[in-house]
Design a protein around this motif. Structure first.
Motif, short mmCIF file in Angstrom:
data_model
loop_
_atom_site.label_atom_id
_atom_site.label_comp_id
_atom_site.label_asym_id
_atom_site.label_seq_id
_atom_site.Cartn_x
_atom_site.Cartn_y
_atom_site.Cartn_z
N UNK A 80 -3.69 -60.89 18.04
CA UNK A 80 -2.72 -60.81 16.94
C UNK A 80 -2.97 -59.55 16.14
N UNK A 81 -1.87 -58.84 15.80
CA UNK A 81 -1.91 -57.67 14.92
C UNK A 81 -1.15 -58.02 13.66
N UNK A 82 -1.75 -57.74 12.51
CA UNK A 82 -1.07 -57.97 11.23
C UNK A 82 -0.79 -56.61 10.59
N UNK A 83 0.49 -56.36 10.28
CA UNK A 83 0.92 -55.10 9.68
C UNK A 83 1.50 -55.38 8.29
N UNK A 84 1.23 -54.52 7.32
CA UNK A 84 1.87 -54.70 6.01
C UNK A 84 3.29 -54.18 6.02
N UNK A 85 4.15 -54.84 5.26
CA UNK A 85 5.55 -54.39 5.15
C UNK A 85 5.59 -53.09 4.37
N UNK A 139 2.41 -59.76 17.22
CA UNK A 139 2.42 -58.96 16.00
C UNK A 139 3.00 -59.78 14.86
N UNK A 140 2.43 -59.57 13.67
CA UNK A 140 2.97 -60.17 12.46
C UNK A 140 3.13 -59.12 11.38
N UNK A 141 4.28 -59.13 10.70
CA UNK A 141 4.50 -58.24 9.56
C UNK A 141 4.42 -59.08 8.30
N UNK A 142 3.49 -58.72 7.42
CA UNK A 142 3.25 -59.49 6.20
C UNK A 142 4.02 -58.87 5.03
#
Length: 792
Positions: free
Chosen positions: A581-586, A618-621
């Motif tokens: 899982x990759x977490x990216x900031x908006x 991927x997740x965009x937070x």
């Protein structure tokens, strides 16, 4: 037709003409003499402007024609110079009046181009990271030194072979030595330009080439000074000692007087504020003064400007300000003028009139190139680099560009090398700059590598993760504001001894005022404090590890890279570390009162590129400044909007993992259309029913103490879905949704036309909209694009 005079001012012929004093600089334009508008070209400033316009237009016109063939801008500028030179355009009277007037000649354009190239060398020093050469790996040092010495050895052997006459002219000997040394150089700025043009500066191959080139550049500088010193010592030991002392004092003043003063300027400037103009102008004047000083001490003026550039602190705020203010103008105008004007000096007739020199020059240029290419190829291949990559690496390290052209042009002006040798050198550089990029593109195709490498043949997502497997997450941050929200989300994933979390924290910094990207692997007790802003951000992740000792392992990194290539750092690390899982900031930043404070399109482009090429989920937070994670005794409400599909199933898998935490209250809201209640089932629907089974039953499958609720709501249109989203937005602290990009359904019908951010999907875009007055945080999840899916 009368032959045009040579563009060079250094000639043996005698000319008589009048000089008007004071010099005529500004004209009244074409209105001064309507019968003969060309009269304005008798003034120096209009003539200079006309010369610059002709050079700029012709070089870019040729580049526009040749660009589809893969020809670089540098090669196009040389071709423009050859066309504008005396053999072709110089024979036309109208053109000769612009470039080859005896009253003004090319002295003006020469002076302007040399001044511009001095600024280019200064900016090259500003962008060059000297620490890279001293912190290089053994492989880079070996390749850098070998790439310098192997052509020199071949040049010496070639010189001995062609030394037919024992009493060879000293001028010819000097010419051959100088030519060999120039061909042996590996210019850092040239390599950086080639890698940037090929878009591989951020690759492993590019990093090795830059590191080796920096070693080669400093080794060349050291070797040239040793040769110069030995020559002076043979002539006059006192003169040699005097020059050594002057050089030592000059470098001491640069790095122990001027450099601390520039750090004082940085310290005096408030954070986030630009450097005052008076300091920028003063630094530019000092750079020009250093060039004049080294010229006065019988050294090349470019060395003074380059060394002062090395003394300037790189990166923001000072180095980046200098680059932002001057690089576009210097590279776009001055450098183009310099390259084209240098190529205009080529004289093919001199090549025909001096066959022995031309023959030796051609053989020498070819063999020294071959020596550098083969040595770099072998050195990289024995270091376990793939065969095609080694070939590409050898070609890149053998690239020639504006720096080598400047050396030949300077020595030609000083009559160290002949016009015939100079002409051969320009043609050799043109062939090099044309052929090498084409060959490298053929051997090393980054696009196909990214697709094959990043897309992945293995499933790396949350759904296919074994219950007792560790969760590997790559958490990316750009600003300090991203840290707390990112750590809060990681804390919600409920790490346990049976399934711990391994966090790879990657701090992404935009490459500014540097040529070479930097990748730093931090150690827990040896955090690099020289990288602006990284210390506090990385320290927070290590504190999170200590608060969850035995359950969480943190590995921290900092990547300083060009904005267009940031996604490669992310995808490469995710691939290497086998993350799920990759977490990216908006890219949007919200203020305290809930309004949009700032937007960063660079971050948005990075997010879009990662979504397209990611090797895992991927997740965009989207952090809108909502409630932070509570203490152990408090509760945290998490909602998931489930419409169906692989992205929603991935989001639900993550939500189930969060539900194991006693603090979390999970609510699954399933939006169904009225017609979906029929018994028409497809494979996606079957998988949705299966993953929702334990949620509906809530029979303890997820573990004891799970607080879950399942709700179904009917939505037969996009407007109903939007209304539901507005209703539930304030009921939760965190909402998780699937991206569902490109998936059409009844529930989202008509909403795609109003979507502002396609990277969030239709539902995620609604939650990120400024029309919704809510502080809820949102996580938009996309499941890995498994490569096997694209085959069917």
């Amino acid at each position: 037709m009368v032959e045009a005079p040579s563009p060079l001012p250094h000639q043996n012929d005698t000319y008589e003409f009048c000089i008007i004093l004071p010099p005529r600089i500004n004209s009244a334009g074409i209105w001064e003499n309507l019968a003969y508008p060309s009269t304005m070209l008798t003034y120096s400033l209009p003539l200079l402007e006309m010369q610059i316009v002709v050079i700029f237009v012709s070089s870019h016109l040729i580049f526009a024609i040749l660009k589809p063939l893969g020809i670089t801008l540098f090669a196009s500028q040389i071709i423009a110079g050859l066309i504008l030179g005396p053999p072709i355009m110089g024979k036309l009277n109208a053109f000769r009046n612009i470039f080859y007037r005896r009253e003004l000649g090319v002295e003006m354009i020469d002076a302007v181009s040399v001044f511009g190239f001095t600024l280019f060398i200064f900016l090259t020093g500003v962008k060059m990271d000297v620490k890279m050469a001293f912190n290089s790996t053994k492989k880079s040092v070996v390749i850098g030194i070998i790439s310098l010495l192997s052509p020199i050895v071949v040049g010496i052997v070639l010189h001995k072979t062609f030394n037919e006459h024992k009493r060879m002219n000293d001028v010819i000997k000097t010419e051959r030595i100088v030519g060999t040394l120039i061909e042996s150089t590996t210019s850092f700025s040239v390599i950086a330009c080639v890698l940037t043009e090929l878009k591989i500066i951020n690759s492993e191959l590019g990093r090795l080439a830059l590191s080796s080139a920096s070693v080669g550049d400093l080794s060349t500088l050291f070797l040239v000074h040793i040769i110069s010193l030995s020559h002076d010592w043979a002539t006059s030991p006192l003169l040699a000692l005097q020059r050594v002392l002057v050089a030592f004092l000059f470098i001491t003043v640069l790095f122990f007087v001027f450099r601390p003063m520039m750090f004082w300027i940085i310290k005096k400037t408030p954070e986030g504020e630009p450097i005052e103009e008076v300091y920028i102008v003063a630094i530019l004047m000092v750079a020009i003064g250093c060039a004049i000083f080294t010229h006065w001490t019988q050294q090349a003026p470019l060395i003074g400007a380059f060394l002062f550039g090395l003394a300037v602190p790189d990166g923001p705020p000072l180095g980046s300000t200098l680059i932002n203010k001057f690089e576009c103008f210097v590279n776009g105008i001055f450098l183009a003028v310099y390259i084209t004007a240098s190529a205009m000096r080529v004289n093919p007739r001199k090549m025909v009139s001096n066959p022995p020199r031309v023959k030796f020059s051609i053989i020498s240029f070819f063999l020294t190139f071959l020596a550098k290419f083969i040595s770099c190829f072998i050195a990289s291949f024995v270091s376990f680099m793939p065969f095609r990559d080694s070939l590409a690496f050898g070609l890149i390290m053998s690239s020639k560009g504006v720096v080598e052209l400047a050396f030949f042009s300077t020595f030609r002006d000083n009559w160290v090398i002949s016009e015939a040798t100079f002409s051969v050198a320009v043609f050799a550089i043109l062939v090099n700059a044309t052929v090498i990029p084409l060959l490298v593109r053929f051997l090393y195709d980054p696009v196909s590598r990214k697709y094959a490498g990043y897309a992945g043949y293995q499933r790396r997502n949350l759904m296919h993760l074994k219950p007792d497997a560790e969760l590997r997450v790559l958490a990316c941050i750009h600003w300090p504001e991203n840290v707390s929200a990112m750590i809060d989300l990681l804390d919600l994933t409920c790490p346990m001894k049976e399934s711990p979390n391994v966090i790879y924290a990657l701090h992404l910094i935009e490459l500014m005022a540097r040529d070479s990207p930097v990748f730093i692997a931090h150690h827990k007790h040896e955090i690099n404090t020289t990288v602006g802003g990284s210390f506090e951000d990385i320290l927070a992740f290590y504190q999170y590890e200590q608060n969850n000792w035995g359950l969480v392992t943190v590995n921290a990194f900092t990547a300083i890279s060009p904005p267009k290539l940031m996604h490669e750092d992310i995808c490469t690390m995710a691939l290497d570390k086998q993350t799920s899982f990759i977490i990216l900031p908006f890219h949007r930043k919200w203020s305290v009162n809930g309004s949009v404070e700032a937007e960063n399109n660079v971050v948005r482009n990075v997010n879009c590129s990662v979504l397209d090429q990611s090797p895992c989920s991927v997740g965009i937070l989207i952090d809108r400044g909502g409630r932070r994670i509570p203490m152990k005794s408090s509760s945290y409400s998490v909602g998931i909007l489930f419409l169906g599909g692989k992205d929603d199933r991935e989001a639900l898998t993550l939500a189930k993992r969060m539900a194991r935490d006693p603090r979390v209250k999970l609510t699954v809201i399933r939006l169904i259309a009225y017609q979906d209640r029929r018994d028409v089932l497809d494979w996606d629907t079957i998988m949705d029913i299966e993953i929702l089974k334990d949620v509906k039953q809530n029979n303890g499958v997820l573990g004891n103490g799970c607080d879950m609720m399942y709700v179904e709501q009917v939505s037969d249109s996009g407007s109903q879905t939007a209304k539901i989203i507005r209703t539930v937005a304030d009921d939760y602290d965190l909402i998780i949704v699937g991206r569902r990009y490109g998936v059409e359904s009844i529930q989202s019908m008509g909403l795609s036309e109003w979507s502002e951010f396609p990277e969030l999907g239709i539902v995620g875009d609604l939650f990120a909209s400024t029309d919704i007055d809510s502080r809820v945080s949102v996580l938009v999840v996309q499941q890995q694009h498994y490569i096997a899916e694209s085959r069917h």
